[in-house]
Structure formats: structure tokens, C-alpha cells
Design a protein around this motif. Structure first.
Motif, PDB file in Angstrom:
ATOM      1  N   ILE A 102       0.917  -1.299   0.170  1.00  0.00           N
ATOM      2  CA  ILE A 102       0.040  -0.179  -0.102  1.00  0.00           C
ATOM      3  C   ILE A 102       0.663   1.086  -0.067  1.00  0.00           C
ATOM      4  N   ALA A 103       1.914   1.339   0.665  1.00  0.00           N
ATOM      5  CA  ALA A 103       2.757   2.521   0.886  1.00  0.00           C
ATOM      6  C   ALA A 103       3.388   2.740  -0.360  1.00  0.00           C
ATOM      7  N   LEU A 104       3.985   1.711  -0.982  1.00  0.00           N
ATOM      8  CA  LEU A 104       4.436   1.904  -2.342  1.00  0.00           C
ATOM      9  C   LEU A 104       3.778   2.250  -3.375  1.00  0.00           C
ATOM     10  N   ALA A 105       2.447   1.695  -3.596  1.00  0.00           N
ATOM     11  CA  ALA A 105       1.440   2.105  -4.326  1.00  0.00           C
ATOM     12  C   ALA A 105       1.241   3.701  -4.252  1.00  0.00           C
ATOM     13  N   GLN A 106       1.105   3.882  -2.970  1.00  0.00           N
ATOM     14  CA  GLN A 106       0.940   5.465  -2.898  1.00  0.00           C
ATOM     15  C   GLN A 106       1.975   6.299  -3.099  1.00  0.00           C
ATOM     16  N   GLU A 107       3.218   5.896  -3.005  1.00  0.00           N
ATOM     17  CA  GLU A 107       4.416   6.734  -3.396  1.00  0.00           C
ATOM     18  C   GLU A 107       4.751   6.744  -4.876  1.00  0.00           C
ATOM     19  N   LEU A 108       4.169   5.592  -5.588  1.00  0.00           N
ATOM     20  CA  LEU A 108       4.483   5.800  -7.048  1.00  0.00           C
ATOM     21  C   LEU A 108       3.120   6.468  -7.625  1.00  0.00           C
ATOM     22  N   SER A 109       1.966   6.765  -6.880  1.00  0.00           N
ATOM     23  CA  SER A 109       0.767   6.804  -7.505  1.00  0.00           C
ATOM     24  C   SER A 109       0.192   5.908  -8.420  1.00  0.00           C
ATOM     25  N   ALA A 110       0.348   4.743  -8.053  1.00  0.00           N
ATOM     26  CA  ALA A 110      -0.181   3.635  -8.928  1.00  0.00           C
ATOM     27  C   ALA A 110      -1.492   3.643  -9.121  1.00  0.00           C
ATOM     28  N   ASP A 111      -2.009   3.344 -10.089  1.00  0.00           N
ATOM     29  CA  ASP A 111      -3.355   3.623 -10.631  1.00  0.00           C
ATOM     30  C   ASP A 111      -4.064   2.117 -10.538  1.00  0.00           C
ATOM     31  N   THR A 113      -3.046  -1.903  -8.670  1.00  0.00           N
ATOM     32  CA  THR A 113      -1.913  -2.974  -7.802  1.00  0.00           C
ATOM     33  C   THR A 113      -2.694  -4.241  -8.117  1.00  0.00           C
ATOM     34  N   VAL A 114      -1.741  -5.065  -8.488  1.00  0.00           N
ATOM     35  CA  VAL A 114      -2.327  -6.464  -8.983  1.00  0.00           C
ATOM     36  C   VAL A 114      -1.465  -7.409  -7.863  1.00  0.00           C
ATOM     37  N   VAL A 115      -2.215  -8.082  -7.269  1.00  0.00           N
ATOM     38  CA  VAL A 115      -1.854  -9.037  -6.238  1.00  0.00           C
ATOM     39  C   VAL A 115      -2.422 -10.464  -6.343  1.00  0.00           C
ATOM     40  N   GLY A 129      -5.972 -14.624   0.746  1.00  0.00           N
ATOM     41  CA  GLY A 129      -4.766 -14.381   1.404  1.00  0.00           C
ATOM     42  C   GLY A 129      -4.871 -13.130   2.264  1.00  0.00           C
ATOM     43  N   SER A 130      -4.357 -13.238   3.343  1.00  0.00           N
ATOM     44  CA  SER A 130      -4.257 -12.042   4.292  1.00  0.00           C
ATOM     45  C   SER A 130      -3.573 -10.821   3.734  1.00  0.00           C
ATOM     46  N   VAL A 131      -2.651 -11.039   2.775  1.00  0.00           N
ATOM     47  CA  VAL A 131      -1.920  -9.751   2.216  1.00  0.00           C
ATOM     48  C   VAL A 131      -3.076  -9.332   1.093  1.00  0.00           C
ATOM     49  N   SER A 132      -3.561 -10.171   0.154  1.00  0.00           N
ATOM     50  CA  SER A 132      -4.384  -9.453  -0.641  1.00  0.00           C
ATOM     51  C   SER A 132      -5.578  -8.975  -0.068  1.00  0.00           C
ATOM     52  N   SER A 133      -6.221  -9.493   0.813  1.00  0.00           N
ATOM     53  CA  SER A 133      -7.280  -8.964   1.616  1.00  0.00           C
ATOM     54  C   SER A 133      -7.036  -7.534   2.280  1.00  0.00           C
ATOM     55  N   THR A 142      -7.382   1.355  -7.776  1.00  0.00           N
ATOM     56  CA  THR A 142      -7.954   0.011  -8.133  1.00  0.00           C
ATOM     57  C   THR A 142      -6.906  -1.073  -7.740  1.00  0.00           C
ATOM     58  N   VAL A 143      -7.597  -2.143  -7.621  1.00  0.00           N
ATOM     59  CA  VAL A 143      -6.848  -3.545  -7.085  1.00  0.00           C
ATOM     60  C   VAL A 143      -7.411  -4.646  -7.846  1.00  0.00           C
ATOM     61  N   MET A 144      -6.412  -5.391  -8.448  1.00  0.00           N
ATOM     62  CA  MET A 144      -6.943  -6.748  -9.110  1.00  0.00           C
ATOM     63  C   MET A 144      -6.248  -7.719  -8.456  1.00  0.00           C
ATOM     64  N   VAL A 145      -7.282  -8.883  -8.075  1.00  0.00           N
ATOM     65  CA  VAL A 145      -6.786  -9.788  -7.450  1.00  0.00           C
ATOM     66  C   VAL A 145      -6.836 -10.831  -8.228  1.00  0.00           C
ATOM     67  N   VAL A 146      -5.945 -11.599  -8.723  1.00  0.00           N
ATOM     68  CA  VAL A 146      -5.705 -12.672  -9.532  1.00  0.00           C
ATOM     69  C   VAL A 146      -5.725 -14.057  -8.919  1.00  0.00           C
ATOM     70  N   ARG A 147      -6.636 -14.815  -9.382  1.00  0.00           N
ATOM     71  CA  ARG A 147      -6.861 -15.990  -8.713  1.00  0.00           C
ATOM     72  C   ARG A 147      -6.224 -17.089  -9.530  1.00  0.00           C
ATOM     73  N   ALA A 148      -6.123 -18.112  -9.242  1.00  0.00           N
ATOM     74  CA  ALA A 148      -5.400 -19.478  -9.792  1.00  0.00           C
ATOM     75  C   ALA A 148      -6.585 -19.879 -10.925  1.00  0.00           C
TER      76      ALA A 148
END
Length: 157
Positions: A102-111, A113-115, A129-133, A142-148
């Protein structure tokens, strides 16, 4: 329109899939791609990293091993991106993975984030997962959560 994409990588198969999806989005949107690997630390390793207590030989060996693993994961991520014809900017962080992403996404002004939906832990395979959650709950973009399962390449994108 996404201009900056951040993808979290941990060396797991699901993070490879997350990288593939992030690269597909970046290619389609002509966005820059950043990859982050966070070395998860507890309170004690964090104290050592902050020079509050010098590590003993065994602790230093563990820290060195974690550092090497992080470097290997980021090098592999770079190779995968290059094979896909894209360039990534690698980032290595130490601490709580969700908070550091989250901190890096904010530093980069990421549009975007993919986890991955889960990481390398056994319990993470049973639930989101606890991290993706954490990232979904705390992200400001925006967050993209990629499943298997099938990736963008499998869908012909």
C-alpha cells in the motif's frame, strides 16, 4: 486508463500469474510496471533492521538468506517481464507485506495494484490471502486480485 501498475511478487505460482496479468494490462494501456517483493519481518527482525539491536551470526545468516531470496525473486520477475517484451522497475521492501505494498502504491501514485489471491503460506491457500485482503481493504486505487486459473495469455489478450 492505467498509467502506473504495481504488482506484488513472492515467487509463488499465483504471483507469476499476477505478473502475467499486470504485464497484459500494462501492454494494453502502455503503462509503466513496478514489481515489489516484501520480505515479511516480525518485530525482532525489524528492530535489527532499524539498528536497534545488532544481529548475532545466526540472525545475520537468516537476514542474508531473506535478502538473497528477495533478489532472486525480483531477478526472475525481471526476466519474465523481459521475455514478454516489457521492462519493470523492481522494488524490495522489508516489513508487513500488505502495508508495504500500500505504501509503495501511494508513493508511485499507482493506478492499479495487482496481487495474487494467496501467497506462499499454507493457510493462505484456503482463503483469500491475508496480504491480498489487506491490500483490497486499504488501497486508495484500483486493485486486481488474480486467482489461480487461466491467465490473460490463455484468453488471447
Amino acid at each position: 486508463m492505467f498509467r502506473t501498475v504495481l504488482v506484488a511478487v513472492d515467487g509463488s505460482e499465483i504471483s507469476h500469474r499476477a505478473l502475467e496479468e499486470a504485464l497484459a494490462v500494462a501492454r494494453a494501456m502502455q503503462a509503466s510496471v513496478h514489481a515489489v517483493h516484501v520480505v515479511q519481518t516480525g518485530v525482532y527482525p525489524t528492530m535489527i533492521l532499524n539498528n536497534l539491536e545488532p544481529p548475532d551470526i545466526a540472525q545475520q545468516a537468516v537476514l542474508d538468506s531473506l535478502e538473497r531470496e528477495a533478489d532472486e525473486i525480483l531477478a526472475d520477475t525481471d526476466r519474465r517481464a523481459a521475455a514478454a517484451g516489457l521492462r519493470i522497475t523492481p522494488h524490495k521492501r522489508w516489513g508487513h507485506p500488505g502495508a508495504e505494498i500500500i505504501a509503495l502504491a501511494q508513493e508511485l501514485s499507482a493506478d492499479l495494484t495487482v496481487v495474487g489471491s494467496h501467497g506462499r503460506g499454507r493457510l493462505d491457500r484456503l482463503f483469500l490471502g491475508s496480504v491480498s485482503s489487506y491490500v483490497v481493504d486499504h488501497a486508495t486505487s484500483t486493485v486486481m486480485v488474480v486467482r489461480a486459473g487461466p491467465t490473460a495469455q490463455d484468453h488471447g489478450r
